[in-house]
Design a protein around this motif. Structure first.
Motif, mmCIF file in Angstrom:
data_model
loop_
_atom_site.group_PDB
_atom_site.id
_atom_site.type_symbol
_atom_site.label_atom_id
_atom_site.label_comp_id
_atom_site.label_asym_id
_atom_site.label_seq_id
_atom_site.Cartn_x
_atom_site.Cartn_y
_atom_site.Cartn_z
ATOM 1 N N VAL A 34 -7.484 16.647 -9.999
ATOM 2 C CA VAL A 34 -8.549 15.786 -9.998
ATOM 3 C C VAL A 34 -9.331 15.451 -8.537
ATOM 4 O O VAL A 34 -10.563 15.509 -8.415
ATOM 5 C CB VAL A 34 -8.009 14.574 -10.531
ATOM 6 C CG1 VAL A 34 -9.181 13.454 -10.406
ATOM 7 C CG2 VAL A 34 -7.664 14.586 -11.816
ATOM 8 N N CYS A 35 -8.333 15.794 -7.563
ATOM 9 C CA CYS A 35 -9.087 15.584 -6.282
ATOM 10 C C CYS A 35 -10.065 16.647 -5.945
ATOM 11 O O CYS A 35 -10.883 16.616 -4.688
ATOM 12 C CB CYS A 35 -7.820 15.574 -5.237
ATOM 13 S SG CYS A 35 -7.136 17.112 -5.122
ATOM 14 N N ASP A 38 -13.290 15.005 -5.828
ATOM 15 C CA ASP A 38 -13.529 13.793 -5.058
ATOM 16 C C ASP A 38 -13.722 14.212 -3.614
ATOM 17 O O ASP A 38 -13.279 15.232 -3.329
ATOM 18 C CB ASP A 38 -12.335 12.661 -5.145
ATOM 19 C CG ASP A 38 -12.162 12.137 -6.697
ATOM 20 O OD1 ASP A 38 -13.119 11.762 -6.736
ATOM 21 O OD2 ASP A 38 -11.305 12.030 -7.107
ATOM 22 N N ARG A 63 -5.017 6.258 -6.331
ATOM 23 C CA ARG A 63 -5.551 5.918 -7.597
ATOM 24 C C ARG A 63 -6.070 7.274 -8.509
ATOM 25 O O ARG A 63 -6.168 7.363 -9.620
ATOM 26 C CB ARG A 63 -6.795 4.655 -7.695
ATOM 27 C CG ARG A 63 -6.051 3.432 -7.219
ATOM 28 C CD ARG A 63 -7.111 2.416 -7.521
ATOM 29 N NE ARG A 63 -8.305 2.428 -6.442
ATOM 30 C CZ ARG A 63 -8.093 1.831 -5.378
ATOM 31 N NH1 ARG A 63 -7.181 0.974 -5.130
ATOM 32 N NH2 ARG A 63 -9.361 1.868 -4.565
ATOM 33 N N VAL A 64 -6.811 7.704 -7.426
ATOM 34 C CA VAL A 64 -6.990 9.098 -7.999
ATOM 35 C C VAL A 64 -6.014 9.862 -8.500
ATOM 36 O O VAL A 64 -6.040 10.741 -9.739
ATOM 37 C CB VAL A 64 -8.059 9.991 -6.699
ATOM 38 C CG1 VAL A 64 -8.152 11.293 -7.133
ATOM 39 C CG2 VAL A 64 -9.323 9.277 -6.443
ATOM 40 N N CYS A 65 -4.810 10.178 -7.783
ATOM 41 C CA CYS A 65 -3.677 10.908 -8.105
ATOM 42 C C CYS A 65 -3.018 10.512 -9.090
ATOM 43 O O CYS A 65 -2.757 11.226 -10.071
ATOM 44 C CB CYS A 65 -2.519 10.731 -6.811
ATOM 45 S SG CYS A 65 -3.025 11.765 -5.459
ATOM 46 N N ALA A 66 -3.178 9.206 -9.480
ATOM 47 C CA ALA A 66 -2.335 8.336 -10.660
ATOM 48 C C ALA A 66 -2.978 9.091 -12.012
ATOM 49 O O ALA A 66 -2.480 8.946 -13.087
ATOM 50 C CB ALA A 66 -2.474 6.925 -10.539
ATOM 51 N N ARG A 67 -4.236 9.579 -12.092
ATOM 52 C CA ARG A 67 -5.028 9.855 -13.223
ATOM 53 C C ARG A 67 -5.111 11.488 -13.261
ATOM 54 O O ARG A 67 -5.476 11.896 -14.326
ATOM 55 C CB ARG A 67 -6.459 9.415 -13.325
ATOM 56 C CG ARG A 67 -7.463 9.643 -12.261
ATOM 57 C CD ARG A 67 -8.981 9.257 -12.723
ATOM 58 N NE ARG A 67 -9.741 9.773 -11.923
ATOM 59 C CZ ARG A 67 -10.607 9.469 -10.907
ATOM 60 N NH1 ARG A 67 -9.867 8.130 -10.083
ATOM 61 N NH2 ARG A 67 -11.393 10.374 -10.296
ATOM 62 N N CYS A 68 -4.510 12.117 -12.395
ATOM 63 C CA CYS A 68 -4.499 13.500 -12.130
ATOM 64 C C CYS A 68 -3.440 14.279 -13.049
ATOM 65 O O CYS A 68 -2.290 13.855 -13.140
ATOM 66 C CB CYS A 68 -4.328 13.904 -10.769
ATOM 67 S SG CYS A 68 -4.347 15.947 -10.424
ATOM 68 N N PRO A 69 -3.881 15.252 -13.980
ATOM 69 C CA PRO A 69 -2.913 15.676 -14.740
ATOM 70 C C PRO A 69 -1.822 16.597 -14.230
ATOM 71 O O PRO A 69 -0.733 17.141 -14.724
ATOM 72 C CB PRO A 69 -3.720 16.480 -15.844
ATOM 73 C CG PRO A 69 -5.129 16.841 -14.753
ATOM 74 C CD PRO A 69 -5.004 15.729 -13.977
ATOM 75 N N MET A 71 -0.370 15.952 -10.985
ATOM 76 C CA MET A 71 0.037 15.087 -9.781
ATOM 77 C C MET A 71 1.717 15.659 -9.412
ATOM 78 O O MET A 71 1.884 15.829 -8.333
ATOM 79 C CB MET A 71 0.142 13.668 -10.458
ATOM 80 C CG MET A 71 0.725 12.705 -8.977
ATOM 81 S SD MET A 71 0.722 11.006 -9.469
ATOM 82 C CE MET A 71 2.296 10.862 -10.406
#
Length: 125
Positions: A34-35, A38, A63-69, A71
């Protein structure tokens, strides 16, 4: 070549294609991170960043990491390298140092346990 109606068409055999897995790719988890979408500055500290700004930036990155598939893959990469800077897999550099120290202690304890168990078996035999 003209095919007669009673003869079946001959088709060249083409091996079935498979979708590449994460392991097949050069950077297996990078493409799904996800990053990548960003701002990179969110994950790495600018020089002379005030503490309050650093903590806020790191929380936003987490918070970005928490929604990353990916991580978990990212975190393991950062722990195996080890990555000395930035937020990777939801952990700061300081948090990764703690995780690595705990892993080293656990491995040392397991080796000690295995060595003492081996000594008891030898003495019993």
């Amino acid at each position: 070549m003209l095919q007669l109606p009673h003869q079946p068409l001959q088709v060249a055999a083409v091996p079935p294609q498979r979708s590449p897995t994460r392991e097949d790719q050069a950077g297996p988890w990078h493409s799904e991170a996800v990053c990548r979408r960003d701002e990179a500055g969110l994950f790495f500290a600018p020089s002379k960043e005030p503490t309050a700004a650093r903590l806020a930036r790191e929380e936003a990155a987490k918070r970005v990491c928490a929604r990353c598939p990916v991580m978990v893959e990212c975190r393991e990469h950062a722990l195996l390298q080890p990555e000395p800077y930035g937020v990777w897999g939801g952990l700061t550099a300081a948090e990764r140092r703690v995780v690595l120290a705990r892993r080293r202690r656990r491995e040392l304890e397991l080796r000690k346990t295995a060595a003492s168990a081996g000594g008891r078996v030898a003495a019993a035999g």
